[in-house]
Design an enzyme around this catalytic site. Sequence first.
Site, PDB file in Angstrom:
ATOM      1  N   HIS A 183       0.830  -1.206   0.000  1.00  0.00           N
ATOM      2  CA  HIS A 183       0.000   0.000   0.000  1.00  0.00           C
ATOM      3  C   HIS A 183       0.861   1.252   0.000  1.00  0.00           C
ATOM      4  O   HIS A 183       0.404   2.324  -0.397  1.00  0.00           O
ATOM      5  CB  HIS A 183      -0.943   0.005   1.210  1.00  0.00           C
ATOM      6  N   ASP A 235       3.443  -3.271  10.235  1.00  0.00           N
ATOM      7  CA  ASP A 235       2.742  -3.986  11.302  1.00  0.00           C
ATOM      8  C   ASP A 235       1.778  -5.011  10.717  1.00  0.00           C
ATOM      9  O   ASP A 235       1.693  -6.151  11.194  1.00  0.00           O
ATOM     10  CB  ASP A 235       1.950  -2.995  12.164  1.00  0.00           C
ATOM     11  N   ASN A 286       5.452   1.512  13.125  1.00  0.00           N
ATOM     12  CA  ASN A 286       4.812   2.824  13.347  1.00  0.00           C
ATOM     13  C   ASN A 286       3.592   2.735  14.265  1.00  0.00           C
ATOM     14  O   ASN A 286       3.034   3.758  14.661  1.00  0.00           O
ATOM     15  CB  ASN A 286       4.452   3.497  12.018  1.00  0.00           C
ATOM     16  N   ARG A 334      -1.777 -39.937  -8.380  1.00  0.00           N
ATOM     17  CA  ARG A 334      -0.679 -39.421  -7.550  1.00  0.00           C
ATOM     18  C   ARG A 334       0.551 -40.322  -7.699  1.00  0.00           C
ATOM     19  O   ARG A 334       1.696 -39.855  -7.664  1.00  0.00           O
ATOM     20  CB  ARG A 334      -1.096 -39.319  -6.082  1.00  0.00           C
ATOM     21  N   GLU A 340       1.341 -24.470   4.413  1.00  0.00           N
ATOM     22  CA  GLU A 340       0.876 -24.415   3.025  1.00  0.00           C
ATOM     23  C   GLU A 340       0.921 -23.002   2.446  1.00  0.00           C
ATOM     24  O   GLU A 340       1.291 -22.806   1.287  1.00  0.00           O
ATOM     25  CB  GLU A 340      -0.545 -24.977   2.911  1.00  0.00           C
ATOM     26  N   HIS A 354     -11.687 -33.585   4.849  1.00  0.00           N
ATOM     27  CA  HIS A 354     -10.558 -33.810   3.948  1.00  0.00           C
ATOM     28  C   HIS A 354     -11.008 -34.142   2.522  1.00  0.00           C
ATOM     29  O   HIS A 354     -10.166 -34.497   1.689  1.00  0.00           O
ATOM     30  CB  HIS A 354      -9.675 -34.940   4.484  1.00  0.00           C
ATOM     31  N   ARG A 374      -6.276 -40.113  -4.844  1.00  0.00           N
ATOM     32  CA  ARG A 374      -5.700 -41.034  -3.866  1.00  0.00           C
ATOM     33  C   ARG A 374      -5.884 -42.472  -4.354  1.00  0.00           C
ATOM     34  O   ARG A 374      -4.966 -43.294  -4.251  1.00  0.00           O
ATOM     35  CB  ARG A 374      -6.399 -40.870  -2.517  1.00  0.00           C
TER      36      ARG A 374
END
Length: 700
Positions: free
Chosen positions: A103, A192, A222, A390, A443, A505, A552
Amino acid sequence: MGLSFVQNRPDPDPRTRSSTLTSTAPAAHPVTIPSLDDPRIWAAINSIRVLAMDAVEQASSGHPGTPMALAPAATVLWTRHLTHDPAAPDWPDRDRFVLSCGHASMLLYSLLHLTGYDLSLEDIRAFRQWGSRTPGHPERGHTPGVETTTGPLGQGIANAVGMAMAERILARRYNRPEHEVIDHRTWVLASDGDLMEGVSAEAASLAGHLQLDRLTVIYDDNRITIDGSTDLAFSEDVGARFAGYGWHVLRVEDGTDLEAIDAACAQARAETGRPTLIVLRTVIGDPAPTKRNTSAAHGAPLGSDEVARTKAILGWPEAPFSVPDEARDFLESCRVTGAARREAWTERWNAWQTAAPTEAAALTAALSGQLPTGWDQGLPAFEDGSLATRQASARTLDALMKAVPTLMGGSADLAGSTGTDLCADESYGPGAPGRVIHWGIREHAMGACCNGILAHGGLRPWCSTFFVFADYMKPAIRLAALMGLPVIYIFTHDSIGVGEDGPTHQPIDQLVMLRAIPNLVTIRPADANETAAAWRTALARLDGPTALILTRQKLPTLPSIREAGAAVERGAYTIHDPGVPPAAIILASGSEVSTALEAGVQLTGDGIPTRVVSFASWELFAAQPSSYREEVLPPGCRIRVAIEAGSSLGWDRWTTDEGAIIALDHFGASAPGDRLFTEFGLTAERVVAAVHRCREGVSS
């Protein structure tokens, strides 16, 4: 004609003590570091403050207070410590500078303009306007000298950790005692807010563990946020926290004390074995008479009256965007010093090229993002049988890691489960130059650090976790897409096929979330051979990130995909065709493709000629010529049924009003995966029934 006038310092008794730095450039390229005693330094500092005030005032929006407060520290850093050449923003051995508090962009734009980068005063005047080179937050690739896109707080710190990681691995790989061609640092200005965000904590913890001693974060303490004092929500001892992470912590109690700032930066450069945090106490909006040290200076223009009164304190003309010759002359040193350092480095590089031409060619190719010749020749081909995607990805990645030395990555503590438990290279660690990174359970930092690795250049990162945890990575993924950084995400356990772990999950909304991000390509391969093809497509893609969505559970290796050549790069393609114009089309991705194929074969045998399309990637298919899209999905076939073990949102783009979507618009459950597919109706029988219902609806 240039401007020349008296600049008042913000303190009636300013510190102007002298200090010197020794240049690392050889004598053939002498470097003169400007002195802190030079009175022109305050002309430079106050020019930054005035440009920030004026640009925000003219735009009627922005953040003036932080650029004003950080102008002294930034000026000391850029003129006395930062190795950079404004004439060559992409010089490989430059220091990386990250404005994590994006910013405060006018701080960076003012520095870029005043030190000689290709950013004009007219660009400054156009701050935050349509088509300008000075957007509200810094954007990589949009403004010369901007290393990474910042604004979402905390991201810049994590990007910088990735940059420092990249510098270390390249230095260890290519430097020799007599030829140091990788020798630079990473500097960050943070707020901050950056340190309140969790991603910065994840990244800082990792940086301390890795002992990234070429990383320095200057924390602008600050104690003001948009809502008011940080006391409202933030009372921790930041220095103690970072010391606990293993950082070297320094404190500067006065943000206008140039000698103390200079000494802290010098100590950071001398530190070995730890990254450095400089806690810099500043006054936001300094020296504005009424709004300094208040939230009013944070996220809004100061107002014309306050700007005029501030300029009077500084002894500055009221005319907006005034910059004196003294400031430009002082900051000219950045161009002179940068050119000398780059010339010295070029001589080292040329000597290294002569001494080690093979290594030099490899680094040149790496920095350009070029893949080695024949990099995809060793990709595995899979015969009949069954394999989780996978597992197919693991075999493919192992081959690629051997073929592509710039490839590096790791898992967020799930290497064995995501198929990234590689033995081809040793681990990346404090004393290890390997390419396999152990991110820990971080992550968000993993994604953001990968952005930094890519922004640095010379390496190609991938990272992996369970698909449901893409939620934790989404901000970093979005920024990778915005910057066009080709990070590769390996997301496994992609559906209710996760099974017994249950709905916490089982990702059902993540795929549609990723598909909504512009410039991100998602690929959900249907079998092992599509997985290898997906990797080839992802690695060849250089203009944005790619997410591989993997199972999976084991999936059958489909002969029809092998025969089709796994045309994943087209996004969607026909894997079963009845030989006549189809009466129905079934679309599916991932594990549901084999289900769709079973249904398509049955329908065709029952006299309803049905085409089956493996729809691995919406984004890649959408990018194809309309002729190809209509070849795969002929407009005349209005019965299209899609099946996917995830949210239905968005599939209507590819189906029709006469078609149907079989999907999951609810959470899963805890049970074996095959039972869940049956219970939730993701079956060939349901697809067949849907096609029959659609045909009945059309005929009625």
